[in-house]
Scaffold this motif. Structure first.
Motif, mmCIF file in Angstrom:
data_model
loop_
_atom_site.group_PDB
_atom_site.id
_atom_site.type_symbol
_atom_site.label_atom_id
_atom_site.label_comp_id
_atom_site.label_asym_id
_atom_site.label_seq_id
_atom_site.Cartn_x
_atom_site.Cartn_y
_atom_site.Cartn_z
ATOM 1 N N TYR A 1 0.832 -1.216 0.000
ATOM 2 C CA TYR A 1 0.000 0.000 0.000
ATOM 3 C C TYR A 1 0.862 1.261 0.000
ATOM 4 N N ILE A 2 1.852 1.307 0.889
ATOM 5 C CA ILE A 2 2.689 2.503 1.005
ATOM 6 C C ILE A 2 3.447 2.758 -0.297
ATOM 7 N N ALA A 3 3.978 1.705 -0.897
ATOM 8 C CA ALA A 3 4.707 1.866 -2.162
ATOM 9 C C ALA A 3 3.789 2.409 -3.253
ATOM 10 N N GLY A 4 2.548 1.910 -3.293
ATOM 11 C CA GLY A 4 1.629 2.325 -4.347
ATOM 12 C C GLY A 4 1.050 3.707 -4.156
ATOM 13 N N VAL A 5 0.894 4.137 -2.910
ATOM 14 C CA VAL A 5 0.211 5.409 -2.629
ATOM 15 C C VAL A 5 1.190 6.575 -2.495
ATOM 16 N N TYR A 6 2.404 6.311 -1.997
ATOM 17 C CA TYR A 6 3.320 7.410 -1.698
ATOM 18 C C TYR A 6 4.517 7.490 -2.632
ATOM 19 N N GLY A 7 4.625 6.573 -3.589
ATOM 20 C CA GLY A 7 5.609 6.689 -4.664
ATOM 21 C C GLY A 7 6.994 7.046 -4.193
ATOM 22 N N PRO A 8 7.567 8.150 -4.707
ATOM 23 C CA PRO A 8 8.949 8.511 -4.355
ATOM 24 C C PRO A 8 9.148 8.824 -2.877
ATOM 25 N N VAL B 1 7.854 7.321 4.414
ATOM 26 C CA VAL B 1 6.579 6.961 5.032
ATOM 27 C C VAL B 1 6.698 5.589 5.702
ATOM 28 N N GLN B 2 7.410 4.673 5.038
ATOM 29 C CA GLN B 2 7.594 3.341 5.612
ATOM 30 C C GLN B 2 8.379 3.427 6.919
ATOM 31 N N GLN B 3 9.405 4.275 6.978
ATOM 32 C CA GLN B 3 10.151 4.454 8.222
ATOM 33 C C GLN B 3 9.236 4.949 9.335
ATOM 34 N N PHE B 4 8.346 5.893 9.006
ATOM 35 C CA PHE B 4 7.389 6.442 9.967
ATOM 36 C C PHE B 4 6.478 5.340 10.509
ATOM 37 N N VAL B 5 5.911 4.535 9.627
ATOM 38 C CA VAL B 5 4.997 3.471 10.045
ATOM 39 C C VAL B 5 5.739 2.408 10.854
ATOM 40 N N ASP B 6 6.945 2.024 10.399
ATOM 41 C CA ASP B 6 7.722 1.017 11.114
ATOM 42 C C ASP B 6 8.080 1.493 12.526
ATOM 43 N N ARG B 7 8.382 2.787 12.660
ATOM 44 C CA ARG B 7 8.744 3.328 13.994
ATOM 45 C C ARG B 7 7.559 3.258 14.934
ATOM 46 N N ASP C 1 7.940 12.984 12.901
ATOM 47 C CA ASP C 1 7.709 14.267 12.230
ATOM 48 C C ASP C 1 8.845 14.575 11.257
ATOM 49 N N GLN C 2 10.075 14.256 11.657
ATOM 50 C CA GLN C 2 11.224 14.504 10.785
ATOM 51 C C GLN C 2 11.144 13.658 9.515
ATOM 52 N N TRP C 3 10.809 12.375 9.636
ATOM 53 C CA TRP C 3 10.693 11.522 8.455
ATOM 54 C C TRP C 3 9.571 12.018 7.534
ATOM 55 N N LEU C 4 8.474 12.466 8.117
ATOM 56 C CA LEU C 4 7.369 12.947 7.291
ATOM 57 C C LEU C 4 7.700 14.292 6.648
ATOM 58 N N GLN C 5 8.536 15.100 7.316
ATOM 59 C CA GLN C 5 9.015 16.333 6.686
ATOM 60 C C GLN C 5 9.871 16.008 5.465
ATOM 61 N N GLU C 6 10.722 14.986 5.593
ATOM 62 C CA GLU C 6 11.545 14.565 4.458
ATOM 63 C C GLU C 6 10.666 13.984 3.349
ATOM 64 N N ALA C 7 9.609 13.271 3.733
ATOM 65 C CA ALA C 7 8.666 12.756 2.727
ATOM 66 C C ALA C 7 7.963 13.904 2.010
ATOM 67 N N ARG D 1 -1.657 15.032 5.118
ATOM 68 C CA ARG D 1 -2.685 14.333 5.895
ATOM 69 C C ARG D 1 -2.036 13.382 6.914
ATOM 70 N N LEU D 2 -0.943 12.720 6.526
ATOM 71 C CA LEU D 2 -0.233 11.828 7.437
ATOM 72 C C LEU D 2 0.335 12.574 8.640
ATOM 73 N N ARG D 3 0.717 13.815 8.425
ATOM 74 C CA ARG D 3 1.399 14.559 9.478
ATOM 75 C C ARG D 3 0.436 15.089 10.541
ATOM 76 N N ILE D 4 -0.842 15.226 10.191
ATOM 77 C CA ILE D 4 -1.804 15.826 11.119
ATOM 78 C C ILE D 4 -1.892 15.065 12.445
ATOM 79 N N PRO D 5 -2.000 13.717 12.449
ATOM 80 C CA PRO D 5 -2.049 13.031 13.742
ATOM 81 C C PRO D 5 -0.789 13.223 14.595
#
Length: 311
Positions: free
Chosen positions: A62-69, A74-80, A112-118, A136-140
């Motif tokens: 899902y992450i690969a298909g939705v968030y592309g480059p 995003v995967q680092q964020f979810v894994d953390r 937050d840092q990983w999502l800023q880089e994303a 949208r991911l960063r809001i929570p």
């Protein structure tokens, strides 16, 4: 709300035990505010077709298909998030608050840092839809950092400002299921104007208004500015209800002494209309063993008008 480790295991448990129908919500919230709600909906849909599939592999797909480059960040964020709940040993309950070990500030800051880089990677693509999905991911993450209610430093103020702007841009109507966006944005403003309090006595466990759970928020209880409060903010309960509308889930700090006795105090003021009748009641409840630990009921005639007191 890091329950991603158990999505596939839960569905398999039902399937292996003869259940023929499951109703899943994933993470529903009115107005589109559910954290990772689309990811959960997609993963759960796939699992309902084939419960043998790996939840981890589906999340990566899902992450690969939705968030592309930006997928790697995003995967680092979810894994953390997933690792944080494993490391904490805590059990996630449906109405968890934000002051949990798996949501401590250093974890949120790293996310937050990983999502800023994303977000930077998304901007480089000039794909507005992708940038919106990252935002949208960063809001929570911003919401949790602000609502934890620690020291209000420049980072937290920035998160609060971004939170309001992003919600408006994305046309969100709710951060949580039962409270409309305007109510939560007002609460954010109040958190930002809170004055710092002196350090608590050693061993004390302190609960402030931003830590409280409010039942039927904005109707039976609400945060508001109060110049008489030590920090300038309070929760107000109108005197037309006997419901338990203000609750504080008392945390167990690491330094707590097993078997020690604690004095439970509440700081309250009442704006009286007369001396007749009850003013309020306060109780303590053992949620684990489902029993009352006692309560006190205070009469209006026994208290001063409009001044804070400890009870």
């Amino acid at each position: 709300f890091p329950n991603l480790d158990v999505l596939d295991r839960n569905v398999r448990t039902f399937a292996e035990n003869g259940v023929v129908g499951i109703f899943e919500q994933g993470n529903y919230s009115a107005g589109g505010g559910g954290e990772l709600s689309e990811l959960r909906a997609w993963v759960l849909a796939k699992l309902l077709w084939d419960p043998s599939r790996s939840g981890t592999e589906l999340i990566r797909e899902y992450i690969a298909g939705v968030y592309g480059p930006a997928a790697g960040k995003v995967q680092q964020f979810v894994d953390r998030q997933r690792q944080a709940i494993r490391d904490s040993g805590e059990h996630v309950r449906i109405f968890d608050g934000v002051r949990r070990e798996y949501l401590r500030e250093e974890i949120l800051r790293q996310c937050d840092q990983w999502l800023q880089e994303a977000a930077t990677l998304a901007e480089d693509t000039r794909d507005a839809a992708l940038s919106a999905r990252i935002q949208r991911l960063r809001i929570p993450v911003w919401y949790t950092r602000v609502m934890r209610g620690g020291a209000i430093d420049d980072e937290i103020k920035t998160a609060a400002a971004k939170l309001g702007l992003a919600a408006r841009e994305l046309k969100m109507t709710h951060f949580q299921e039962w409270v409309k966006l305007d109510g939560d944005l007002k609460k954010l403003e109040l958190i930002m104007i809170r004055k710092p309090l002196p350090p608590a006595k050693p061993g004390a466990i302190v609960g402030e208004d931003h830590n409280f759970r409010l039942h039927r928020e904005s109707e039976l209880a609400a945060m508001l500015q109060d110049d008489k409060a030590d920090d300038g903010v309070a929760v107000r309960q109108p005197g037309r209800t006997t419901e338990w509308s203000v609750a504080w889930d008392i945390p167990t700090p690491k330094e707590a002494i097993p078997g020690a006795k604690y004095l439970l105090r509440a700081r309250i003021r009442v704006e009286k209309k007369s001396d007749a009748g009850p003013a309020f009641h306060i109780g303590a409840y053992d949620a684990e063993n489902k029993k009352s630990l006692g309560e006190i009921r205070i009469q209006a005639k026994d208290i001063p008008d409009g001044e804070y007191r400890w009870y």
